[in-house]
Design an enzyme around this catalytic site. Structure first.
Site, short mmCIF file in Angstrom:
data_model
loop_
_atom_site.label_atom_id
_atom_site.label_comp_id
_atom_site.label_asym_id
_atom_site.label_seq_id
_atom_site.Cartn_x
_atom_site.Cartn_y
_atom_site.Cartn_z
N GLU A 103 -19.77 54.74 36.82
CA GLU A 103 -18.74 55.63 37.36
C GLU A 103 -18.32 55.24 38.77
O GLU A 103 -17.66 56.01 39.46
CB GLU A 103 -19.25 57.07 37.33
CG GLU A 103 -19.57 57.55 35.92
CD GLU A 103 -19.98 59.02 35.85
OE1 GLU A 103 -20.07 59.67 36.92
OE2 GLU A 103 -20.21 59.52 34.73
N ASP A 122 -19.72 77.47 33.93
CA ASP A 122 -19.85 76.12 34.49
C ASP A 122 -18.49 75.60 34.95
O ASP A 122 -18.18 74.42 34.83
CB ASP A 122 -20.48 75.15 33.48
CG ASP A 122 -20.82 73.79 34.10
OD1 ASP A 122 -21.00 73.73 35.32
OD2 ASP A 122 -20.91 72.80 33.35
N LYS A 150 -12.32 72.53 36.80
CA LYS A 150 -12.71 72.68 35.40
C LYS A 150 -12.02 73.85 34.70
O LYS A 150 -11.82 73.83 33.49
CB LYS A 150 -14.23 72.87 35.29
CG LYS A 150 -15.04 71.59 35.25
CD LYS A 150 -16.48 71.92 34.92
CE LYS A 150 -17.35 70.69 34.79
NZ LYS A 150 -18.73 71.04 34.39
N CYS A 208 -33.49 68.54 25.11
CA CYS A 208 -33.28 67.17 24.61
C CYS A 208 -31.82 66.76 24.50
O CYS A 208 -31.51 65.57 24.58
CB CYS A 208 -33.92 67.01 23.23
SG CYS A 208 -35.61 67.62 23.08
#
Length: 759
Positions: free
Chosen positions: A110, A344, A371, A650
């Site tokens: 990035e 978020d 966002k 996970c």
């Protein structure tokens, strides 16, 4: 080990700290990491060809040397616009590869390169740094801070790094494990190191520092995991701390500064218990005339405001743009894009400064497309709202108050109040993520790498904080993609990426380009009337800035998420980009990360010029591991419990619903799930800790880890049944030969076959 020959090429192995190159016999050790400012990592010897015609200072960053790229956004206003026009709409079709260099990390790339005095500097995954002659591609030096593999578990979104800052004769690097490192620009040797975060907490640094008035300014990440955000300034010469600005308040009675006491009034309950969040992990901009530094602040910790703040209050300064004095860190003003943040919806996305003519008057504005899906134009002198409109469809709010800019919320979006699942659009990935946007003062357009992707939010009613994994207060398993072809097809059709040319005065799109998947790359605008952007279709492309017409593209053999830059040497203009598929959208979204097909990470620095004749090595065959799991012998209860724990602990690395992406193992296709003891040895005992797969014994008991294994086996059998019925199970490329973690896991399985089950 993979080897490539040609200009700028190297031999490499993932996570290997030493490398062999023609003419380079050894890597010089610089020192071991120690607290309190001792140097750490390794740098290869410098070459005398590095020039040093001058130093970098605030004047040159503010005005911009057209031939170079001196700061993350090129100039302090972060417009990512270069006036260079030798490459333009009439000749861009002649653009070819000038040189390239393979990188030794097969994870997300990035980085925004810097170009100073004829040298190009990049960072890579795992916070490594490389310097090249920007004309020839000859590597000059390399630095590896030796970030421990075990720190990978602290990150929400891959072990990425977005770039460097420059000041004087030094470069400045934020490392994934929380250090700020000053490097000599000529040699790559460490000048000083400061540990900027608490190593005992799940902080990370992935963003590029900025330097203003001789102070190196750096934030951090970790709000998904449970931390308190802040930004710190250090003296560029010595590394001594100058100030620290906390973005959310501490517990009542512990806040001495007025801005934090004011913020404290907007919080409720024991908000400080999990830190509160508000990490400033990416965007900053600086106005030298106003002497204001603008900082983008992130999401709450946990996301769920019902847990974080009893569902009440604006929770300042979450999801805000905050203006401070760069020499002291003194608070000046703030603008909050998402009061009471619970989805978020960070405001850490690109901040761009410009002067716009609005209502017949020239206004000094700050622009952001965060966002939450709304494009904001704000008076950067006062922080007052000027205008705002959604640039993608949104359903969490019906619009913005025309006077205050406060969102007009849909009450159903407060999922913790309704207790029902809320399918929010945009979702937590955002309508615009970290990928930098650009602004062309010639076209008076902002070019936004936008995303169309929803997320189901469901309150985690039994949530308790854990030492690892997501601490969001949202049941991440509730929206896991089912093994239903119709649902998967509908979800894929509703998810895509888009490059939008946005008129910030009229607050509407002038043109757009649609992509087949949610992900696309950062953006560069140039004086040649061009917009450059990479994408997951494995191309770097150039578009006409006034119309969006594609004028050129080049197959790069991998996805691109990083933003391109441009520079000029000896009258020749170059375009450079760091390529390499990865980041959160390559790993976590599962099937939705593969709408355009599975992509192999081939990490490279690519540099183009008109008439370039260099070529890339032949692309590797994209082999697929077979989908051949053991028969499912678990219970429905195990699957339900395993689904919850997989999603929480996970999925950020191994994919939604166990559909792996990127270069990390797709567990559905791994021999690793065949044996209970082998799975326990890695997940519980931490047999692969040094390679990044740490022990989860502190958050899961052995029987809970077995639930996760049974869930993965169940998912693998579901997808195998889809294939047998003529459908298509999501595929992921097999790991590269250099994937040491996969090799080590396979060896554990073989060893268990020999020794039998442990007792």
């Amino acid at each position: 080990m993979m080897t490539r020959t040609g200009s700028g090429s190297i031999s490499h192995e993932v996570r290997q700290h030493t490398r062999t190159r023609t003419g380079l016999l050894a890597i010089a050790a610089v020192g071991a990491l120690a607290l309190g400012g001792c140097s750490g990592g390794r740098a290869s010897p410098s070459h005398e060809s590095v020039s040093s015609k001058g130093v970098v200072d605030g004047t040159i960053i503010a005005t911009g040397d057209n031939s170079e790229w001196l700061s993350y956004g090129r100039t302090y206003d972060e417009q990512r616009y270069s006036p260079l026009d030798a490459i333009n709409r009439t000749n861009v079709g002649e653009l070819g590869l000038a040189w390239s260099s393979d990188l030794d990390t097969a994870r997300g790339q990035e980085s925004t390169p810097l170009v100073i005095d004829g040298v190009i500097y990049i960072t890579t995954a795992w916070s490594k740094v490389r310097a090249y002659d920007a004309k020839s591609g000859k590597e000059l030096w390399a630095y590896d801070p030796e970030v421990p593999g075990a720190t990978g578990v602290k990150g929400c979104c891959d072990v990425v790094n977005r770039g460097l800052a420059a000041w004087g004769d030094k470069l400045f690097l934020g490392t994934f494990d929380g250090r700020l490192v000053a490097l000599d620009r000529k040699t790559g040797k460490v000048a000083w190191t400061q540990v900027t975060t608490d190593p005992a907490k799940p902080y990370t640094i992935t963003g590029a520092p900025r330097v203003v008035k001789g102070l190196v300014i750096i934030g951090n990440g970790g709000a998904e995991m449970g931390v308190r955000g802040y930004v710190t300034a250090y003296h560029a010469d010595t590394g001594k701390q100058a100030w620290r600005f906390y973005t959310v308040p501490d517990a009542p009675g512990k806040n001495s500064e007025k801005y934090l006491k004011d913020a404290e009034k907007t919080w409720h309950g024991q908000y400080w218990a999990e830190g509160g969040g508000g990490t400033a992990w990416d965007s900053m901009a600086y106005d030298p005339e106003l002497d204001l530094l603008y900082i983008g602040v992130g999401n709450g910790s946990p996301w769920n405001q019902g847990i974080r703040s009893e569902g009440k209050g604006d929770n300042l300064y979450l999801s805000s743009i905050v203006a401070v004095r760069p020499e002291t860190g003194e608070y000046v003003w703030h603008f909050q894009t998402t009061p009471g943040e619970t989805w978020d919806f960070t405001a850490t996305q690109s901040i761009i400064l410009a002067d716009l003519t609005i209502g017949g008057k020239t206004r000094k504005v700050l622009m952001q497309a965060p966002k939450n899906g709304f494009f904001y134009v704000i008076d950067r002198e006062t922080g007052k709202f000027i205008s705002g409109k959604n640039f993608v469809p949104v359903n969490w709010a019906t619009g913005l108050d025309p006077v205050t800019g406060r969102p007009i919320e849909n009450p159903e979006a407060r999922y913790y109040k309704t207790g029902k699942m809320w399918v929010g659009s945009p979702g937590a990935g955002g309508a615009h993520s970290w990928h930098p946007m650009a602004y062309s003062p010639k076209d008076k357009l902002v070019f936004i790498p936008a995303q169309h992707a929803a997320l189901p939010y469901f309150p985690d009613k039994d949530w308790k904080p854990a030492k690892k994994g997501f601490n969001t207060g949202v049941d991440m398993s509730a929206g896991a993609m089912p093994a239903d072809p119709a649902v998967r097809k509908a979800a894929a059709e509703a998810t895509w990426g888009e490059l939008i040319a946005w008129d910030p005065v009229a607050q509407k799109a002038r043109w757009s380009v649609k992509f087949p998947s949610v992900n696309n790359g950062g953006v560069l605008a140039t004086g040649g009337g061009l917009v450059f952007q990479g994408n997951m279709t494995q191309n770097l492309a150039a578009y006409a800035s006034d119309s969006g017409k594609k004028l050129w593209s080049y197959p790069v053999q991998t996805g691109i998420v990083a933003p391109p830059i441009t520079y000029e040497i000896d009258g020749t203009q170059y375009v450079a980009v760091v390529a390499g598929w990865g980041g959160i959208w390559a790993l976590a979204p599962g099937i939705l990360s593969q709408d355009g097909g599975p992509i192999r990470n081939v990490s490279r620095l690519l540099v183009f010029k008109l008439g370039g004749k260099a070529t890339l090595s032949k692309p590797m065959t994209l082999d697929q591991l077979p989908l051949d799991p053991p028969a499912f012998a678990g219970t429905k209860e195990q699957v339900a419990k395993g689904a919850y724990r997989f999603a929480r602990f996970c999925s950020t690395c191994h994919g939604d619903a166990a559909v792996g992406g990127g270069e990390l193992p797709d567990l559905r296709r791994s021999a690793f799930i065949q044996q209970r003891d082998a799975f326990q040895q890695v997940v519980h005992d931490g047999a692969l800790t040094d390679l990044g797969m740490v022990s989860f014994a502190d958050v899961m008991k052995p029987e809970e880890i077995e639930d996760v294994r049974q869930y993965v086996i169940h998912r693998a059998n579901e997808d195998k049944a889809l294939e047998a019925a003529g459908g298509k199970a999501p595929a992921a490329p097999s790991p590269t030969p250099a994937d040491k973690a996969t090799q080590a896991a396979a060896q554990i399985v073989k060893d268990q076959e020999k020794t039998g089950p442990r007792r």
